[in-house]
Scaffold this motif. Structure first.
Motif, PDB file in Angstrom:
ATOM      1  N   ASN A 180       0.822  -1.212   0.000  1.00  0.00           N
ATOM      2  CA  ASN A 180       0.000   0.000   0.000  1.00  0.00           C
ATOM      3  C   ASN A 180       0.855   1.261   0.000  1.00  0.00           C
ATOM      4  N   ALA A 181       2.019   1.176   0.655  1.00  0.00           N
ATOM      5  CA  ALA A 181       2.889   2.352   0.730  1.00  0.00           C
ATOM      6  C   ALA A 181       3.587   2.620  -0.604  1.00  0.00           C
ATOM      7  N   ASN A 182       4.046   1.554  -1.257  1.00  0.00           N
ATOM      8  CA  ASN A 182       4.807   1.718  -2.511  1.00  0.00           C
ATOM      9  C   ASN A 182       4.835   0.390  -3.236  1.00  0.00           C
ATOM     10  N   GLY A 183       4.323   0.389  -4.455  1.00  0.00           N
ATOM     11  CA  GLY A 183       4.295  -0.848  -5.234  1.00  0.00           C
ATOM     12  C   GLY A 183       5.673  -1.422  -5.487  1.00  0.00           C
ATOM     13  N   LEU A 184       6.725  -0.578  -5.419  1.00  0.00           N
ATOM     14  CA  LEU A 184       8.089  -1.063  -5.642  1.00  0.00           C
ATOM     15  C   LEU A 184       8.559  -1.973  -4.509  1.00  0.00           C
ATOM     16  N   LEU A 185       7.829  -1.927  -3.382  1.00  0.00           N
ATOM     17  CA  LEU A 185       8.196  -2.765  -2.243  1.00  0.00           C
ATOM     18  C   LEU A 185       7.585  -4.158  -2.316  1.00  0.00           C
ATOM     19  N   PHE A 186       6.964  -4.497  -3.446  1.00  0.00           N
ATOM     20  CA  PHE A 186       6.324  -5.813  -3.568  1.00  0.00           C
ATOM     21  C   PHE A 186       7.294  -6.966  -3.300  1.00  0.00           C
ATOM     22  N   PRO A 187       8.544  -6.946  -3.825  1.00  0.00           N
ATOM     23  CA  PRO A 187       9.468  -8.054  -3.514  1.00  0.00           C
ATOM     24  C   PRO A 187       9.737  -8.183  -2.018  1.00  0.00           C
ATOM     25  N   VAL A 188       9.791  -7.041  -1.316  1.00  0.00           N
ATOM     26  CA  VAL A 188      10.032  -7.090   0.126  1.00  0.00           C
ATOM     27  C   VAL A 188       8.820  -7.684   0.845  1.00  0.00           C
ATOM     28  N   SER A 189       7.619  -7.373   0.341  1.00  0.00           N
ATOM     29  CA  SER A 189       6.417  -7.927   0.951  1.00  0.00           C
ATOM     30  C   SER A 189       6.370  -9.444   0.809  1.00  0.00           C
ATOM     31  N   ILE A 190       6.883  -9.965  -0.308  1.00  0.00           N
ATOM     32  CA  ILE A 190       6.946 -11.423  -0.485  1.00  0.00           C
ATOM     33  C   ILE A 190       7.845 -12.044   0.582  1.00  0.00           C
ATOM     34  N   VAL A 191       8.978 -11.374   0.856  1.00  0.00           N
ATOM     35  CA  VAL A 191       9.872 -11.861   1.910  1.00  0.00           C
ATOM     36  C   VAL A 191       9.154 -11.846   3.262  1.00  0.00           C
ATOM     37  N   SER A 192       8.379 -10.776   3.499  1.00  0.00           N
ATOM     38  CA  SER A 192       7.648 -10.672   4.760  1.00  0.00           C
ATOM     39  C   SER A 192       6.662 -11.818   4.918  1.00  0.00           C
ATOM     40  N   TRP A 193       5.945 -12.158   3.838  1.00  0.00           N
ATOM     41  CA  TRP A 193       4.977 -13.263   3.916  1.00  0.00           C
ATOM     42  C   TRP A 193       5.674 -14.614   4.033  1.00  0.00           C
ATOM     43  N   ALA A 194       6.856 -14.745   3.397  1.00  0.00           N
ATOM     44  CA  ALA A 194       7.620 -15.989   3.546  1.00  0.00           C
ATOM     45  C   ALA A 194       8.062 -16.169   5.000  1.00  0.00           C
ATOM     46  N   MET A 195       8.429 -15.070   5.649  1.00  0.00           N
ATOM     47  CA  MET A 195       8.775 -15.140   7.066  1.00  0.00           C
ATOM     48  C   MET A 195       7.572 -15.548   7.907  1.00  0.00           C
ATOM     49  N   THR A 196       6.385 -15.111   7.495  1.00  0.00           N
ATOM     50  CA  THR A 196       5.166 -15.517   8.210  1.00  0.00           C
ATOM     51  C   THR A 196       5.003 -17.024   8.191  1.00  0.00           C
ATOM     52  N   VAL A 197       5.240 -17.632   7.014  1.00  0.00           N
ATOM     53  CA  VAL A 197       5.116 -19.087   6.885  1.00  0.00           C
ATOM     54  C   VAL A 197       6.138 -19.788   7.779  1.00  0.00           C
ATOM     55  N   ALA A 198       7.387 -19.312   7.737  1.00  0.00           N
ATOM     56  CA  ALA A 198       8.435 -19.934   8.542  1.00  0.00           C
ATOM     57  C   ALA A 198       8.136 -19.790  10.035  1.00  0.00           C
ATOM     58  N   LEU A 199       7.686 -18.616  10.422  1.00  0.00           N
ATOM     59  CA  LEU A 199       7.398 -18.378  11.837  1.00  0.00           C
ATOM     60  C   LEU A 199       6.160 -19.133  12.308  1.00  0.00           C
ATOM     61  N   THR A 200       5.267 -19.467  11.390  1.00  0.00           N
ATOM     62  CA  THR A 200       4.104 -20.268  11.758  1.00  0.00           C
ATOM     63  C   THR A 200       4.537 -21.658  12.223  1.00  0.00           C
ATOM     64  N   PHE A 201       5.511 -22.247  11.529  1.00  0.00           N
ATOM     65  CA  PHE A 201       6.034 -23.544  11.965  1.00  0.00           C
ATOM     66  C   PHE A 201       6.730 -23.418  13.326  1.00  0.00           C
ATOM     67  N   LEU A 202       7.464 -22.317  13.513  1.00  0.00           N
ATOM     68  CA  LEU A 202       8.103 -22.092  14.808  1.00  0.00           C
ATOM     69  C   LEU A 202       7.053 -21.917  15.897  1.00  0.00           C
ATOM     70  N   GLU A 203       5.973 -21.211  15.577  1.00  0.00           N
ATOM     71  CA  GLU A 203       4.901 -20.995  16.551  1.00  0.00           C
ATOM     72  C   GLU A 203       4.225 -22.310  16.918  1.00  0.00           C
ATOM     73  N   ALA A 204       4.096 -23.225  15.964  1.00  0.00           N
ATOM     74  CA  ALA A 204       3.514 -24.539  16.260  1.00  0.00           C
ATOM     75  C   ALA A 204       4.382 -25.291  17.259  1.00  0.00           C
ATOM     76  N   PHE A 205       5.695 -25.220  17.063  1.00  0.00           N
ATOM     77  CA  PHE A 205       6.618 -25.872  17.998  1.00  0.00           C
ATOM     78  C   PHE A 205       6.521 -25.247  19.388  1.00  0.00           C
ATOM     79  N   ILE A 206       6.477 -23.913  19.437  1.00  0.00           N
ATOM     80  CA  ILE A 206       6.386 -23.216  20.725  1.00  0.00           C
ATOM     81  C   ILE A 206       5.063 -23.532  21.418  1.00  0.00           C
ATOM     82  N   ALA A 207       3.986 -23.674  20.637  1.00  0.00           N
ATOM     83  CA  ALA A 207       2.676 -23.978  21.221  1.00  0.00           C
ATOM     84  C   ALA A 207       2.714 -25.294  21.990  1.00  0.00           C
TER      85      ALA A 207
END
Length: 265
Positions: free
Chosen positions: A215-242
């Motif tokens: 929403n801030a800048n369309g040029l940041l789309f590649p960075v947003s993909i990295v952010s969502w990839a981190m979400t997936v990785a952290l979800t597995f970590l959160e399952a372990f912590i749970a």
């Protein structure tokens, strides 16, 4: 979380997430201060039903060669009975406390896992009230069994007066009081709450952050993909912590019971 992401995609949701994201409106009036039936309380009821239904259905027709459900139920119970309660309390007390500790582990684990289930994505453990209630139950239990075994006076003596020279007792007794009777239930609740609260916040930051960058800048789309990839990785970590936090809650509760029942403190 999914609902927040949809709103953020339209540019209407403020970022970053705050503590207010944990206080959801109830199902009746749309307010958080007028009715008990919120999403969080409903998830607690759902967790209770899920645990009861799972064990009842798994043992409805027990077989010598277990079915898959029976094997999972027996493995969960056996893990807590043998590796936690049995190793700490001994055979006699294992019979008394293993059913409760296995149930407690299953209940907390289900509540914690809810934080990463799509469509739910909120753990009741991330609200301090529910870990506090569970900590109070454990607190009452280990003090009750200690008082029942030794009597109130002898139990307090074991709990508050360590084997040490008498001249240091004015210092040690207040320390033992706060450590054994005040700090234990507080840390028991805070450990569970803080880990689940922090995990949910982190997932929110990376998920909603991806939308915020687009929403801030369309040029940041590649960075947003990295952010969502981190979400997936952290979800597995959160399952372990749970699962780990459910295990730690049971281990600490059992250790407090062990200390309450010990002949020498």
């Amino acid at each position: 979380m999914l609902g927040q992401a949809k709103v953020l995609a339209s540019g209407d949701l403020p970022f970053p997430p705050t503590v207010d994201d944990f206080f959801l409106p109830d199902f009746v009036t749309g307010r958080t201060d007028t009715f008990w039936a919120t999403k969080i309380t409903s998830l607690v009821v759902l967790a209770v039903i899920a645990v009861i239904a799972f064990y009842v259905l798994s043992y409805r027709k027990p077989q010598l060669v277990p079915t898959k459900k029976q094997w999972i139920a027996e493995s969960a119970y056996g893990f807590i009975r043998n590796n936690v309660v049995g190793s700490m309390l001994g055979e006699k007390d294992t019979v008394r406390f293993a059913p409760y500790m296995a149930t407690l582990f299953s209940f907390i684990a289900v509540m914690n896992i809810m934080g990463i289930i799509p469509g739910i994505q909120m753990s009741p453990s991330s609200h301090i009230a529910f870990p506090t209630i569970l900590a109070v139950v454990s607190y009452v239990m280990f003090n009750y069994v200690g008082i029942k075994k030794f009597g109130f006076v002898k139990y307090m003596k074991h709990t508050l007066i360590p084997p040490a020279p008498i001249f240091v007792m004015p210092l040690l007794i207040p320390i033992e009081f706060f450590s054994n009777l005040i700090i234990r239930p507080v840390t028991l609740a805070l450990r569970l709450f803080a880990n689940l609260f922090a995990g949910h916040i982190i997932l929110l930051v990376f998920t909603l952050g991806g939308f915020a960058m687009i929403n801030a800048n369309g040029l940041l789309f590649p960075v947003s993909i990295v952010s969502w990839a981190m979400t997936v990785a952290l979800t597995f970590l959160e399952a372990f912590i749970a699962i780990l936090q459910a295990y730690m809650f049971v281990v600490l509760s059992t250790s407090y019971i062990q200390g309450a029942l010990a002949e020498e403190h």
